[in-house]
Every structure is written in C-alpha cells, then in structure tokens.
Design a protein around this motif. Structure first.
Motif, PDB file in Angstrom:
ATOM      1  N   ILE A 175       3.932  -1.937   5.490  1.00 65.06           N
ATOM      2  CA  ILE A 175       3.615  -1.771   4.077  1.00 65.06           C
ATOM      3  C   ILE A 175       2.379  -0.875   3.967  1.00 65.06           C
ATOM      4  N   GLN A 176       2.423   0.117   3.059  1.00 65.77           N
ATOM      5  CA  GLN A 176       1.336   1.091   2.994  1.00 65.77           C
ATOM      6  C   GLN A 176       1.095   1.564   1.569  1.00 65.77           C
ATOM      7  N   TRP A 177      -0.115   2.091   1.383  1.00 64.39           N
ATOM      8  CA  TRP A 177      -0.590   2.561   0.078  1.00 64.39           C
ATOM      9  C   TRP A 177      -0.770   4.070   0.102  1.00 64.39           C
ATOM     10  N   ASN A 178      -0.347   4.718  -0.964  1.00 60.59           N
ATOM     11  CA  ASN A 178      -0.540   6.155  -1.132  1.00 60.59           C
ATOM     12  C   ASN A 178      -1.793   6.377  -1.973  1.00 60.59           C
ATOM     13  N   PRO A 179      -2.862   6.977  -1.397  1.00 60.57           N
ATOM     14  CA  PRO A 179      -4.116   7.108  -2.132  1.00 60.57           C
ATOM     15  C   PRO A 179      -4.086   8.174  -3.220  1.00 60.57           C
ATOM     16  N   VAL A 180      -3.000   8.939  -3.308  1.00 56.31           N
ATOM     17  CA  VAL A 180      -2.889   9.969  -4.342  1.00 56.31           C
ATOM     18  C   VAL A 180      -2.300   9.383  -5.620  1.00 56.31           C
ATOM     19  N   ASN A 181      -1.181   8.663  -5.493  1.00 56.16           N
ATOM     20  CA  ASN A 181      -0.524   8.139  -6.699  1.00 56.16           C
ATOM     21  C   ASN A 181      -0.525   6.616  -6.779  1.00 56.16           C
ATOM     22  N   VAL A 227       7.317   0.143   1.312  1.00 54.28           N
ATOM     23  CA  VAL A 227       7.708  -0.537   2.541  1.00 54.28           C
ATOM     24  C   VAL A 227       8.430   0.485   3.406  1.00 54.28           C
ATOM     25  N   ILE A 228       7.912   0.688   4.606  1.00 49.01           N
ATOM     26  CA  ILE A 228       8.451   1.677   5.527  1.00 49.01           C
ATOM     27  C   ILE A 228       9.213   0.950   6.628  1.00 49.01           C
ATOM     28  N   ASN A 229      10.465   1.330   6.792  1.00 49.21           N
ATOM     29  CA  ASN A 229      11.318   0.680   7.792  1.00 49.21           C
ATOM     30  C   ASN A 229      11.779   1.727   8.804  1.00 49.21           C
ATOM     31  N   THR A 230      11.126   1.784   9.954  1.00 48.30           N
ATOM     32  CA  THR A 230      11.564   2.680  11.035  1.00 48.30           C
ATOM     33  C   THR A 230      12.146   1.823  12.156  1.00 48.30           C
ATOM     34  N   THR A 231      13.120   1.015  11.784  1.00 45.88           N
ATOM     35  CA  THR A 231      13.840   0.176  12.744  1.00 45.88           C
ATOM     36  C   THR A 231      15.333   0.413  12.546  1.00 45.88           C
ATOM     37  N   LEU A 259      -2.807  -5.392   1.536  1.00 49.26           N
ATOM     38  CA  LEU A 259      -1.364  -5.453   1.345  1.00 49.26           C
ATOM     39  C   LEU A 259      -0.766  -6.440   2.331  1.00 49.26           C
ATOM     40  N   LYS A 260       0.217  -7.201   1.863  1.00 45.67           N
ATOM     41  CA  LYS A 260       0.949  -8.110   2.743  1.00 45.67           C
ATOM     42  C   LYS A 260       2.438  -7.970   2.490  1.00 45.67           C
ATOM     43  N   LEU A 261       3.191  -8.059   3.578  1.00 43.56           N
ATOM     44  CA  LEU A 261       4.645  -8.053   3.508  1.00 43.56           C
ATOM     45  C   LEU A 261       5.142  -9.277   4.257  1.00 43.56           C
ATOM     46  N   LYS A 262       5.914 -10.113   3.560  1.00 40.96           N
ATOM     47  CA  LYS A 262       6.428 -11.343   4.153  1.00 40.96           C
ATOM     48  C   LYS A 262       7.948 -11.361   4.052  1.00 40.96           C
ATOM     49  N   ASP A 263       8.563 -12.068   4.988  1.00 34.81           N
ATOM     50  CA  ASP A 263      10.015 -12.181   4.940  1.00 34.81           C
ATOM     51  C   ASP A 263      10.417 -13.274   3.957  1.00 34.81           C
ATOM     52  N   ALA A 264      11.717 -13.506   3.865  1.00 36.38           N
ATOM     53  CA  ALA A 264      12.226 -14.472   2.885  1.00 36.38           C
ATOM     54  C   ALA A 264      11.759 -15.886   3.175  1.00 36.38           C
ATOM     55  N   GLN A 265      11.348 -16.149   4.424  1.00 38.59           N
ATOM     56  CA  GLN A 265      10.827 -17.468   4.802  1.00 38.59           C
ATOM     57  C   GLN A 265       9.305 -17.516   4.709  1.00 38.59           C
ATOM     58  N   ASN A 266       8.712 -16.505   4.086  1.00 39.86           N
ATOM     59  CA  ASN A 266       7.269 -16.424   3.856  1.00 39.86           C
ATOM     60  C   ASN A 266       6.465 -16.187   5.139  1.00 39.86           C
ATOM     61  N   LYS A 267       7.113 -15.658   6.158  1.00 38.55           N
ATOM     62  CA  LYS A 267       6.412 -15.310   7.394  1.00 38.55           C
ATOM     63  C   LYS A 267       5.833 -13.908   7.263  1.00 38.55           C
ATOM     64  N   GLU A 317       0.591  -6.480   7.567  1.00 41.81           N
ATOM     65  CA  GLU A 317      -0.608  -6.593   6.742  1.00 41.81           C
ATOM     66  C   GLU A 317      -1.388  -5.291   6.884  1.00 41.81           C
ATOM     67  N   ASN A 318      -1.900  -4.793   5.772  1.00 43.23           N
ATOM     68  CA  ASN A 318      -2.627  -3.529   5.790  1.00 43.23           C
ATOM     69  C   ASN A 318      -3.868  -3.672   4.919  1.00 43.23           C
ATOM     70  N   PHE A 319      -4.920  -2.956   5.292  1.00 41.95           N
ATOM     71  CA  PHE A 319      -6.206  -3.119   4.612  1.00 41.95           C
ATOM     72  C   PHE A 319      -6.841  -1.743   4.425  1.00 41.95           C
ATOM     73  N   TYR A 320      -7.333  -1.498   3.203  1.00 39.32           N
ATOM     74  CA  TYR A 320      -7.976  -0.225   2.874  1.00 39.32           C
ATOM     75  C   TYR A 320      -9.293  -0.484   2.143  1.00 39.32           C
ATOM     76  N   TRP A 321     -10.212   0.446   2.277  1.00 42.31           N
ATOM     77  CA  TRP A 321     -11.368   0.490   1.398  1.00 42.31           C
ATOM     78  C   TRP A 321     -11.212   1.722   0.516  1.00 42.31           C
ATOM     79  N   ARG A 322     -11.518   1.547  -0.769  1.00 44.28           N
ATOM     80  CA  ARG A 322     -11.284   2.596  -1.761  1.00 44.28           C
ATOM     81  C   ARG A 322     -12.512   2.740  -2.631  1.00 44.28           C
ATOM     82  N   GLY A 323     -12.789   3.954  -3.068  1.00 44.16           N
ATOM     83  CA  GLY A 323     -13.914   4.191  -3.961  1.00 44.16           C
ATOM     84  C   GLY A 323     -13.474   4.823  -5.258  1.00 44.16           C
TER      85      GLY A 323
END
Length: 981
Positions: A653-659, A664-668, A860-868, A872-878
């Motif tokens: 899971i990721q954030w776009n700092p422009v918009n 959710v990115i799935n490269t599997t 940001l957090k991404l959990k499955d249907a069982q809440n697992k 997790e992603n973390f940013y600092w923004r100004g």
C-alpha cells in the motif's frame, strides 16, 4: 506395486549417489586454498624463465598468490600494499608495478585415486590472457576472462613426483572501453570505483584437475517449453567427446529430480570426434512432465529448481558424469505501447531490481558471499539484477539468483563508445562461452549487447546469431541498454520524491523512444552510509567537514553524476544544516529512505501505464563509497535499503505525494479480495487528525495498481489565482480574467501562433508548488510553467511535452513566486491556446495550521479479510513538502528493548521487542552489537529498521546472522536508536 516402485526408486537413488561420489573423487581443486601459488613480474624473472618450470626452482622471493583472484590483490593480502579500501591508499599505488605481465607458478601431485584413462587440467577463467605451461611444455593460450580451458595432460604429468604449472598472465590492452574487451571494463576506473592497478588481471576463476575415461560430457543443455503451465516439454542437448582413437559405444543416462524421471540412450561415437545428442519427448515421453513445479521470480511464486544427473557408461564403467540444475519456465516478451514487457510462464512480471557494477572492485567476492548478496536483494523484494557490462562472471552468482528467484538482465562487455574490441573474434568466442556456461540458469531473463549504445558491426549481428544458435532464442536480445522500447538511463542524482510520480521523470541519456516511465534500466542517487561504515574507510582527520578525501570515495567531482552537491543541499533544506558527521549521516538516512522509496513507488503507481520496471543504479556496493548503493560495502543496511524494501513489497500500500492517491500494488501471481485499506494522519504530538483519515475495501488483482482513496489534503486549499489580474501576449476570444473568475464555462483564447503566453499576478509573494490548467480543445501540446518575482525574469518550474485537453495538474518543487506563467511552445490544434481555468496553489495554504502541523505523519495499513496485517507504510509530510525541520523539535524519546536469542542451524536468531512507552520514537534505527566490545555485527538479516512508534506502541524485530560472527562468551546486543534520541 507401490513397494516395487519404492525399491526401484531407492536403487536409482543409490546409483545416483554412487556416481556422484565417483565423480567428486575425480575432481581435485588447484585453487590456492588447496595448493601454494606464487607470482612475480615477468620482467623480474628475467633469465630464470626456463628454470621456473623445474621442481627444484626456489621461489622464496616470489609473492604468495591468491587463486582465484587478481595479481594486485595477492600483493595486498601479502602485506606489500596498504589496505586499498582505506583513505586514498589505492590512489598512491605505483600502477607501473602491476600494469604488466606476471608469472604464476605452483606445484601439484596427481592423486592416487586418479585411475581413469585421462587426466584433465581445467581453467575457468584468466583475465585477460594466459599462456599455460605444464612441466615446461606450453599447453595453450586462453584469451578473454570467460574462455575456459580443458587440457588432456595424461602424457605430460608425473605420477610419482611434483608437477610444475606456470601461467604467464598479460593485462588487457588499453583503453579497456572497448578495445580491451572482453574484460572487466570498469577496472580502469569509473565514477564509483578507482583505477585498480593491474586492471584486475590474474587467474580469476577456478583451476582444477579432473579424471575421466575416454568419453566426456560437454555442456549439457536443458531447454524447457510450456504448452501450458500444466505440462512442460523438455528438450535435452548434450555433446559427447570421444578422446580415443577408436569408435566407442556406450549409454547416456539422465535422472531428473524431483520426480525420478529417468531416460537412457545407447550412442555410437566416432573416434576422436564430438557427437551431438538431442533428446525430446517424441523419443522419451517421460520428458513431457505433467504439472511441473515452475520457477517463478521473487514475489510471483516459488523458485522451484530441478536437477538432471547425466552419466555416460561404457559397459559398467562410468566414463564421465555431470549434474545440471535448471528451472522449468518460459520467458516471453512484448513491446505494447513502445515499452518492453517481460513475462514468465504466461504472467507479466513488473521488474523491480538494481544494477551490479561489479561484485567487488578487486574481484574479491567469492563463493558463499554471492548467496549473501543475492539474499539481501530477495529481502529487499527485488526480482531482477542487471549484470552491468557482464562484470560478474562467477557461477555462484547465477546459482544464488536461481535459488532466490532473482532474474538476471545480463550484459556483454561493451560500453557506449562506437569502437570495436581489438580482436573481435576473441570477443565473439567469449560471447559463445558465456552463453554456454550460463544458459541452463532459470534466472537469465534478458541478454543485452551494449551499455548505452548498440554494438558496432559485425558484433551486433554476431551476438544475436549466437543467442539464436546457442540459447535457442529462449531469452530476448536487447542490443542497447537504454533505447529500443526502453525509457533511457538516469538520472543518477537525488530528486524530490514527487519527481518520480510526475510526468515525466526524465532520463539523462537514451530518451529517443520518447518520455515516460517505461522500463528504466538505470536510475539512482547518492546514498551516504551510516557513520560506523564511514569511519572504517575515511581517516579520522578527514571525517568533518566534507573534503577531498570524501571525493576519493566518490562524494564529489569524481561522482558528479550522483549530484553530491544537491544531496548536501537537500539534507539542509529538508532536515536542517548538519553541524557534525553524526548529524549528517543520521539525516542522510532519512533522505535515503525518501528518495529510494519514491523511485520504486513512482514507477509502481504507473504500473502498465506505461511503467513496466525500474532498476536502480546501483543495488549493491563494490567499493567503500557514499554513492549508488542500498546495503553498503560492509553490508550495513542504509536507509536506501529500507526504502526499497518497503516500496517493493509484493503486496503493498502506497501514497502518491503529488495527488494524494493511495493505491494497493499487487506484483504477485495471486488475486486478493476484500482487503481493508486504511490511512491515518497524525500530528507531531501523536494525535490523529481524523478529518483526513480514510478507509476502503479493495479487491487487488494480480499485477495491478488499484486506487483505494484520496487523502483530502487539498480539499479546502485556497486557489491563489482566484480573481487576480491576468496578462497575456494576445487575446483572440474571451477575456484574460475569464481564467481566474472561478467559472469553468468562460474562457480565454490566444492568437493562432505557437509563441503565446499568459500569466497571473498573485499580488503577493507565495511559495507555490502546483498549477491546475483547464484546457479547451485548443490546448497546449508543449508548454512551460514559469515563475517570477518581477514579471521580467522567468524560471522554468515545469516543462510539459505531451499536453492534453481537459483538466491538467502540474506539480513542481516549491518555489517563491508572485507571477505564474504558461508559456506556449507548440499548439495541440490549428487554433491558438484556450483555457477555461488557471489555478495556482501554494505550500502554506494547504490547510488551516490549527488542525495540521507543518510536518505530520501518514500511516497506511493494508489488512486481509481476516484483519491480518499484510502491508504497512509510513511517511512524513510537510505543508511545505521540502521542509521537515520541525522533526528536529520532536521531544526526545527513549525506547525499550527486550531480546530473546536462540541458535538454529549455525545461525543466531534474535527476536526483539522494541517499545516506546513515553512518546513518539521517530525513525528507530536497529543495529546488532557485540556485547563485549560494542562493535557492530555484520552482515545481518533484519526484518525492519527506521520505523516509527507512537506512544505505547511496540514492534517485533527478527535478526539473523552466522554463528561464527561471535566467539566464546560473546553475545548479541540489540541497539534501537530513534532520530529524536
């Protein structure tokens, strides 16, 4: 029936083990770990050159050699030269001492168990040329570091006394680029490694004896095809060499595991000849494997591997045996939209990887160290490594890539310059040798002819033909590394993270195919190491401030492409001016995280639109430096490592700092349903700013980037241009003020010429970072957004080369401006330029400061249907997105660490719980120390570092390292240090 099958299986397994044991006894290493090698310059041997071939020759004044290795490294290991890693030692070496020919000399005995017909002397590589003598007789000359030698020495060796082996090694011709090829081109110095005295000449690969009967197995080759993923068809090609003067008849047997697939064929061999054998499912139906275990790249599935044990027998006697490891897969390629895409076994693979300049600048990486290097790439969630300029030649590299599911973009030894090697036939022979040596490896995904150029004729055609002939066109041939459905190479210096998300992150060279994300084979930034590593290679007197010694390790003009001046500037702008080395290295890690994470996330944000992959320059370090690395030379894990590891998660899971979009990115290779995506925004006091929090349920399909929601940072942002005065070069419809009146139905239009402009007077000076244009069908195809403080001197904020009609958002670095202009370059229609709206937004107007601090956090957090928790992603923004100096005002934090240590299979496994009981612990850096002397334990595999804990939070960390790194009584001590310590 089951019992009989088990019996047969057991018998075959025993026979297989026995044949392996027989073969292993028939191979004896002649590396320096097994016998003594010495070396001496040819010019200093002088008139003794004939005497060196005798066993009673005294070599006491020769230098002990490291084999495999280089001549210069042997002198370093012997203590003749100072540590070349430290300070400027390598720059002080007299090159003339090593840039010349050297004799290697050793003596060996033939093992008593060598009872078969032929004794072979084998060489796997000499750089760049080697004349080989045994007991005074010249056997051959090997030319090019990939050229193998296998010599029948049966009649030359002494069975009951020592044998003298001597090799005269000559250095490559200069300039290496490309006259000296095939060789390690960067040995003459690059913008990331110094000139290596002797140009890495030496016996650079294994030397060994082997013992066979008259028939030997040569370069067995297993080609896999997949009519569907439920069936694999194997085609096996084997050359058999008959070294006898008589015709021979024997049986070639193969056993493929897993599956215990056995085949055998009776073969007649001509005297003194080479017989090529081809086996297929038409002859052997068992070579059609049902439901095969496929080899998948990291993240897309398991990298399953098979082995095939080949044995050739005459009667009941094993003449020769070889074991081949291979993976079942099928590579395919397309260039849809002018972008190269790589697929494997029917699944497109988004390429996430890095370039290896060299495994180590003096070729000192050997054996298991490759496993470590490639494992670290797997840990970063990479799936590809570019073997830049073919600079890594060891089998262990490819074996590790197979093992960990890391594809290889494999270059040959040509770089940009439009010149041919001095001997194109030697070059071509080495191309063939390389293909034959590595083609069984599942990891090879792309062959590449030239770095940032196309091989000069006739080499380009020869390479393509070699790939067709000796690799069956199993892998794509890419003549040039940055053009031909690729998006160029570079930039190599750090940019604001938004650069990588904004159309278009420009390349430095090779952009002939047009702008875009596409497939970028090189892009990077300076990466400063942690302070502990820095102190290992820079003398204390040169620690601070920045000086010429830093440049000797490529933080200065020597590595100008890395933009170290801009890197310095970015640290100061974003985190405040450092006052000492510790502050510099600490703040540098935050910049490393930001930039390296954004590179990959920027490409992933545009996956398949039009991005297909990205390879950073570089993903590992071959020399102690401050540029282009993830882990450093000593295997310390920098902020870049953690930024990459986060961004390249297979499900992410990721954030776009422009918009401010969250995707959710799935490269599997797997679809995921009913995922819970969440964004929580915190101020610096750790309190949530709930108006910005978002949640969504998302279905994430394989190979997709799916938007979950947009964090509404811009929801109440003020348009600075609203109802402000406007000036234009011409008006041919409507009024200039129509673009700032807030009415999207009224418009302004210019005359029908390209060079027209219009600007807004904001009436006061603001920090601006975004313009929104609402174009009519008469739009700007190419134009510039410019800013000024006086309406006379204009600075380009953004250059747009592929404009479109409709609403267009143009983001750029924060700049002070009173006037903001659209300068037309090329119209997109036969009319002039026509705009409905021209809006300008500034950094300090994002929100009311009462509810959002100038610097704040996004989790940001991404959990499955069982809440697992999956990601997790973390940013600092100004609010000013280039200024995070408020982080320096965080209250000091202290973290608690509790640790449990166990030993498992020769490893220490350390499990630690890191807690922050009293407040925010920002950017917690994890290290493992020796409890006795406080030194850092390296290398280690760590599950997480540079994470942030809010008050009362904790995180479980797992650390693993080799048991041998600690001695009796020593224990690991986990150190956790936040930025706000």
């Amino acid at each position: 029936m089951k019992f009989i099958n088990i019996q047969i299986y057991t018998i075959l397994l025993v026979l297989n083990v026995l044949s392996l044991r027989i073969y292993s006894q028939s191979k004896i290493s002649l590396n320096s770990s097994d016998i003594v090698w010495k070396l001496k310059p040819q010019a200093e041997v002088g008139q003794d050159s004939l005497k060196i071939f005798t066993s009673n020759y005294s070599d006491t004044n020769w230098v002990k050699a490291v084999v495999p290795g280089t001549i210069f490294n042997s002198y370093v290991v012997s203590g003749v030269e100072k540590d070349p890693n430290f300070g400027d030692n390598i720059y002080q070496v007299d090159k003339a001492k090593y840039d010349r020919s050297f004799w290697y000399r050793s003596e060996f005995s033939v093992p008593e168990n060598f009872t078969k017909d032929i004794i072979w002397l084998n060489f796997e590589g000499i750089n760049r040329e080697g004349d080989i003598y045994l007991n005074g007789k010249k056997l051959a000359t090997l030319n090019g570091m990939m050229q193998r030698g296998k010599f029948d020495i049966t009649k030359l060796v002494h069975r009951n006394e020592k044998n003298v082996l001597a090799i005269l090694v000559s250095i490559p011709k200069q300039p290496l680029n490309n006259y000296g090829s095939p060789t390690y081109i960067s040995s003459a110095g690059w913008d990331w490694m110094p000139y290596v005295p002797g140009l890495n000449s030496g016996i650079t690969d294994d030397v060994y004896l082997s013992n066979t009967n008259k028939i030997t197995i040569v370069d067995p080759w297993i080609h896999t095809d997949l009519p569907s993923n439920g069936r694999a068809d194997l085609e096996i090609k084997v050359d058999l060499k008959n070294s006898s003067a008589q015709n021979q008849e024997g049986i070639l047997t193969g056993v493929i595991m897993p599956g215990n697939i056995t085949f055998s064929k009776k073969i007649n061999l001509d005297a003194n000849g080479l017989t090529s054998i081809k086996l297929s499912k038409e002859q052997f139906p068992e070579l059609a494997i049902q439901n095969p275990k496929l080899w998948w790249p990291n993240g897309y599935g398991d990298p399953n591997l098979y082995t095939c044990q080949f044995t050739f027998k005459i009667g009941e006697v094993v003449s020769d045996a070889q074991k081949v490891t291979f993976g079942i897969k099928k590579y395919t390629y397309d260039t849809e939209g002018g972008v190269l895409h790589v697929s494997i076994s029917g699944k497109r693979v988004f390429l996430k990887g890095g370039n290896w300049g060299m495994s180590e600048y003096m070729l000192r990486c050997r054996g298991d160290e490759y496993d470590l290097k490639v494992k670290l790439h797997k840990e970063m969630n990479y799936n590809i490594i570019r073997n830049w300029l073919g600079s890594t030649t060891d089998d262990e590299f490819y074996e590790a890539c197979d093992k960990y599911g890391i594809m290889v973009w494999d270059d040959f030894w040509l770089n940009a310059n439009p010149n041919l090697p001095l001997d194109i036939h030697v070059f071509n022979n080495n191309v063939v040798e390389k293909i034959k040596r590595v083609r069984n490896h599942a990891s090879i995904a792309v062959w590449c002819g030239d770095n940032e150029g196309v091989p000069q004729a006739p080499l380009n055609g020869w390479i393509a033909e070699n790939i067709k002939t000796f690799d069956n066109n199993n892998r794509h041939y890419q003549p040039c590394s940055n053009t031909g459905n690729l998006s160029g190479s570079g930039l190599w210096g750090n940019k604001d993270p938004r650069f990588y998300f904004t159309k278009y992150p420009a390349a430095y060279v090779g952009t002939g195919d047009g702008p875009g994300w596409g497939l970028r084979t090189e892009i990077g930034t300076a990466v400063f190491p942690n302070i502990e590593s820095f102190k290992k290679f820079i003398p204390e007197k040169d620690w601070w401030p920045r000086n010429d010694m830093w440049d000797k390790h490529f933080f200065g003009q020597k590595a100008f492409n890395a933009s170290p001046d801009n890197y310095d500037k970015s640290i100061t702008e974003r985190y405040g001016k450092p006052n000492n080395l510790e502050e510099y290295t600490t703040k540098a890690q935050l910049l490393n995280i930001e930039t390296n994470k954004a590179m990959y996330e920027g490409w992933l944000d545009h996956m398949w639109e039009d991005a297909s992959g990205i390879m950073t320059w570089m993903s590992q370090s071959s020399y102690p430096s401050m540029v282009w690395q993830t882990y450093d030379y000593y295997y310390d894990l920098t902020g870049a490592y953690w930024g990459v590891k986060s961004a390249c998660e297979p499900l992410h899971i990721q954030w776009n700092p422009v918009n401010n979009s969250v995707k959710v990115i799935n490269t599997t290779g797997t679809d995921f349903k009913n995922l819970n995506a969440e964004a929580v925004v915190y101020n610096l006091d750790g309190k949530q700013v709930t108006k910005y929090n978002q949640k969504a349920v998302v279905d994430s399909y394989s190979n997709t980037a799916t938007e979950s929601f947009v964090i509404p940072f811009y929801s109440n942002q003020k348009d600075l241009a609203f109802q402000k005065n406007v000036v234009a070069s011409s008006t041919d419809g409507g009024n200039t003020r129509d673009i700032t009146d807030g009415d999207s139905n009224s418009r302004w239009a210019s005359k029908s010429t390209d060079d027209e402009w219009i600007y807004v007077d904001l009436e006061n000076e603001y920090v601006v970072n975004r313009v929104v244009l609402n174009w009519e069908n008469a739009y700007g195809k190419e134009y510039k957004i410019q800013i000024s403080t006086d309406a006379k001197n204009w600075t380009d904020a953004s250059i747009i080369k592929d404009g479109k009609s409709g609403l267009q958002t143009i983001s750029f670095d924060e700049m002070k401006a009173r006037y903001v202009r659209m300068l037309g370059v090329k119209r997109g229609s036969g009319w002039g330029y026509s705009l409905y709206d021209f809006k300008v937004f500034g950094a300090e107007t994002n929100t009311n400061s009462s509810d959002l601090n100038p610097v704040h956090f996004i989790r940001l957090k991404l959990k499955d249907a069982q809440n697992k928790l999956i990601s997790e992603n973390f940013y600092w923004r100004g609010t000013n997105m280039k200024d995070f100096t408020e982080l320096n005002k965080l209250p000091k934090a202290k973290v608690d660490v509790s640790t449990k240590v166990v030993k498992e299979n020769g490893k220490y496994v350390v499990k630690s719980k890191v807690s922050s009981p009293s407040g925010i612990a920002f950017g917690v850096h994890i290290q493992v120390l020796n409890d006795k002397d406080g030194t850092q334990i390296l290398p280690v595999i760590v599950s997480d570092s540079y994470f942030t804990l809010l008050k009362g939070e904790s995180k479980e960390i797992t650390i693993e390292f080799d048991e041998a790194l600690l001695k009796n009584g020593e224990k690991p001590l986990v150190k956790a240090v936040p930025y706000n310590k």
